[in-house]
Design a protein around this motif. Structure first.
Motif, PDB file in Angstrom:
ATOM      1  N   UNK A 132       0.817  -1.223   0.000  1.00  0.00           N
ATOM      2  CA  UNK A 132       0.000   0.000   0.000  1.00  0.00           C
ATOM      3  C   UNK A 132       0.847   1.268   0.000  1.00  0.00           C
ATOM      4  N   UNK A 133       2.174   1.062   0.079  1.00  0.00           N
ATOM      5  CA  UNK A 133       3.071   2.218   0.132  1.00  0.00           C
ATOM      6  C   UNK A 133       2.824   3.093   1.350  1.00  0.00           C
ATOM      7  N   UNK A 134       2.496   2.464   2.455  1.00  0.00           N
ATOM      8  CA  UNK A 134       2.311   3.212   3.703  1.00  0.00           C
ATOM      9  C   UNK A 134       3.474   2.830   4.611  1.00  0.00           C
ATOM     10  N   UNK A 135       4.197   3.849   5.034  1.00  0.00           N
ATOM     11  CA  UNK A 135       5.397   3.562   5.837  1.00  0.00           C
ATOM     12  C   UNK A 135       5.051   3.091   7.238  1.00  0.00           C
ATOM     13  N   UNK A 136       5.726   2.023   7.650  1.00  0.00           N
ATOM     14  CA  UNK A 136       5.590   1.585   9.041  1.00  0.00           C
ATOM     15  C   UNK A 136       6.980   1.096   9.471  1.00  0.00           C
ATOM     16  N   UNK A 137       7.401   1.463  10.657  1.00  0.00           N
ATOM     17  CA  UNK A 137       8.689   0.963  11.150  1.00  0.00           C
ATOM     18  C   UNK A 137       8.554  -0.514  11.478  1.00  0.00           C
ATOM     19  N   UNK A 138       9.483  -1.301  10.943  1.00  0.00           N
ATOM     20  CA  UNK A 138       9.419  -2.759  11.110  1.00  0.00           C
ATOM     21  C   UNK A 138       9.785  -3.166  12.540  1.00  0.00           C
ATOM     22  N   UNK A 139      10.631  -2.371  13.177  1.00  0.00           N
ATOM     23  CA  UNK A 139      11.077  -2.708  14.525  1.00  0.00           C
ATOM     24  C   UNK A 139      10.817  -1.549  15.474  1.00  0.00           C
ATOM     25  N   UNK A 140      10.457  -1.891  16.677  1.00  0.00           N
ATOM     26  CA  UNK A 140      10.258  -0.854  17.675  1.00  0.00           C
ATOM     27  C   UNK A 140      10.039  -1.494  19.029  1.00  0.00           C
ATOM     28  N   UNK A 141      10.712  -0.951  20.029  1.00  0.00           N
ATOM     29  CA  UNK A 141      10.565  -1.465  21.399  1.00  0.00           C
ATOM     30  C   UNK A 141       9.530  -0.601  22.119  1.00  0.00           C
ATOM     31  N   UNK A 142       8.511  -1.258  22.646  1.00  0.00           N
ATOM     32  CA  UNK A 142       7.417  -0.582  23.355  1.00  0.00           C
ATOM     33  C   UNK A 142       7.670  -0.688  24.849  1.00  0.00           C
ATOM     34  N   UNK A 143       7.757   0.435  25.521  1.00  0.00           N
ATOM     35  CA  UNK A 143       7.867   0.415  26.980  1.00  0.00           C
ATOM     36  C   UNK A 143       6.483   0.621  27.564  1.00  0.00           C
ATOM     37  N   UNK A 144       6.078  -0.329  28.402  1.00  0.00           N
ATOM     38  CA  UNK A 144       4.747  -0.190  29.025  1.00  0.00           C
ATOM     39  C   UNK A 144       4.888   0.378  30.427  1.00  0.00           C
ATOM     40  N   UNK A 145       4.211   1.496  30.650  1.00  0.00           N
ATOM     41  CA  UNK A 145       4.156   2.124  31.969  1.00  0.00           C
ATOM     42  C   UNK A 145       2.779   1.886  32.555  1.00  0.00           C
ATOM     43  N   UNK A 146       2.666   2.082  33.859  1.00  0.00           N
ATOM     44  CA  UNK A 146       1.411   1.758  34.518  1.00  0.00           C
ATOM     45  C   UNK A 146       0.281   2.754  34.208  1.00  0.00           C
ATOM     46  N   UNK A 147       0.629   4.018  34.097  1.00  0.00           N
ATOM     47  CA  UNK A 147      -0.400   5.029  33.924  1.00  0.00           C
ATOM     48  C   UNK A 147      -1.223   5.191  35.187  1.00  0.00           C
ATOM     49  N   UNK A 148      -2.320   5.943  35.175  1.00  0.00           N
ATOM     50  CA  UNK A 148      -2.804   6.649  33.995  1.00  0.00           C
ATOM     51  C   UNK A 148      -2.059   7.960  33.700  1.00  0.00           C
ATOM     52  N   UNK A 149      -1.202   8.382  34.627  1.00  0.00           N
ATOM     53  CA  UNK A 149      -0.498   9.636  34.324  1.00  0.00           C
ATOM     54  C   UNK A 149       0.505   9.402  33.207  1.00  0.00           C
ATOM     55  N   UNK A 150       0.870  10.480  32.536  1.00  0.00           N
ATOM     56  CA  UNK A 150       1.933  10.380  31.534  1.00  0.00           C
ATOM     57  C   UNK A 150       3.282  10.397  32.253  1.00  0.00           C
ATOM     58  N   UNK A 151       4.358  10.260  31.507  1.00  0.00           N
ATOM     59  CA  UNK A 151       5.679  10.091  32.114  1.00  0.00           C
ATOM     60  C   UNK A 151       6.326  11.444  32.423  1.00  0.00           C
ATOM     61  N   UNK A 152       7.366  11.380  33.228  1.00  0.00           N
ATOM     62  CA  UNK A 152       8.181  12.575  33.457  1.00  0.00           C
ATOM     63  C   UNK A 152       9.307  12.578  32.417  1.00  0.00           C
ATOM     64  N   UNK A 153       9.922  13.737  32.184  1.00  0.00           N
ATOM     65  CA  UNK A 153      11.066  13.772  31.258  1.00  0.00           C
ATOM     66  C   UNK A 153      12.176  12.815  31.686  1.00  0.00           C
TER      67      UNK A 153
END
Ligand code: HPA
Length: 256
Positions: free
Chosen positions: A141-162
């Motif tokens: 489809x010629x739609x770019x998607x990164x083949x590799x990526x590491x997902x870090x899962x945080x607990x939430x619901x708040x967003x992260x700090x810098x």
């Protein structure tokens, strides 16, 4: 063939497909986030579940992941594709990432086997066959998607700090979210194939000097939804009927 789809923030329904019924389930683990929408697409039976509920009633730490995944098992579903909104650490808003690995810092206990000794293998955490189908369709489809990526899962619901994002970057994470890893692990525990398409909806905290907002997440998700849906429906047609992947035999030699 039956396919499960889990929609994330901003993806609460799928239009333009023939809806057959809504299935309400109660599982031994409680109630899933919503009813499962059963739809037909060509020869495929699609079962769609909005992760947070149609009205976004459940925050990431409130989602009953076990009930959601077990519900798919009760529906005889052997393949799930999860769509998630994520913050970009090495990626930018608008990018699509096909998760290849994860780091779980959510502190959640993701297991169905509390009374048995089962150590599930996650050395290849996402189904290679589903990943291949998604990659191939995005290429077609010629739609770019990164083949590799590491997902870090945080607990939430708040967003992260810098500082947390700097830490995650050092650890090798590319994107950050709060949900997908729980689903991937629980699916593997039930020998269900799982792959995740991530939509980067915002720069993770501290990467740009800008406050993060849920509005930004939803707006960017909506902006990219058409691409994701195209890939999704094209990929479904590329999934082989026979399962020949580590996920299908995940419980072998685990002590089960
Ligand atoms: N952090 C965690 N989860 C998210 C983010 C984020 O920046 N964006 C969308 N989901």
């Amino acid at each position: 063939m039956k396919i499960g789809i889990i929609g994330g923030s901003g993806l609460y329904k799928i239009e333009n497909i023939e809806i057959i019924e809504e299935i309400n389930l109660i599982t031994p683990y409680g109630s899933p986030s919503d009813s499962y929408l059963h739809a037909r697409y060509k020869n495929f039976e699609i079962y769609f579940l909005p992760r947070h509920g149609r009205k976004h009633s459940f925050l990431p730490h409130e989602v009953n992941y076990k009930a959601n995944i077990y519900g798919f098992k009760l529906l005889d579903i052997e393949r799930i594709i999860g769509i998630s909104a994520v913050g970009g650490i090495t990626k930018k808003p608008g990018d699509l990432v096909l998760t290849s690995d994860f780091i779980d810092l959510s502190g959640r206990i993701n297991t169905f086997y509390n009374d048995k000794v089962v150590h599930i293998d996650v050395s290849e955490p996402f189904c290679p066959i589903l990943r291949e189908a998604i990659l191939e369709s995005s290429k077609n489809l010629n739609i770019e998607i990164y083949e590799f990526g590491v997902y870090a899962q945080m607990q939430g619901p708040r967003l992260e700090t810098p500082a947390e994002i700097r830490m995650l970057k050092i650890l090798g994470a590319d994107v950050v979210g709060m949900t997908l890893v729980s689903e991937a692990i629980l699916s593997r525990e039930l020998e269900i194939c799982y792959a995740g398409i991530n939509v980067v909806t915002n720069y993770a905290a501290g990467i740009k000097e800008k406050k993060l907002t849920t509005t930004e997440v939803i707006e960017n998700m909506n902006r990219n939804l058409e691409k994701v849906k195209k890939i999704l429906f094209n990929a479904i047609e590329k999934i082989p009927t026979q399962r020949n992947c580590p996920c299908s035999v995940a419980l072998k030699e685990t002590g089960m």
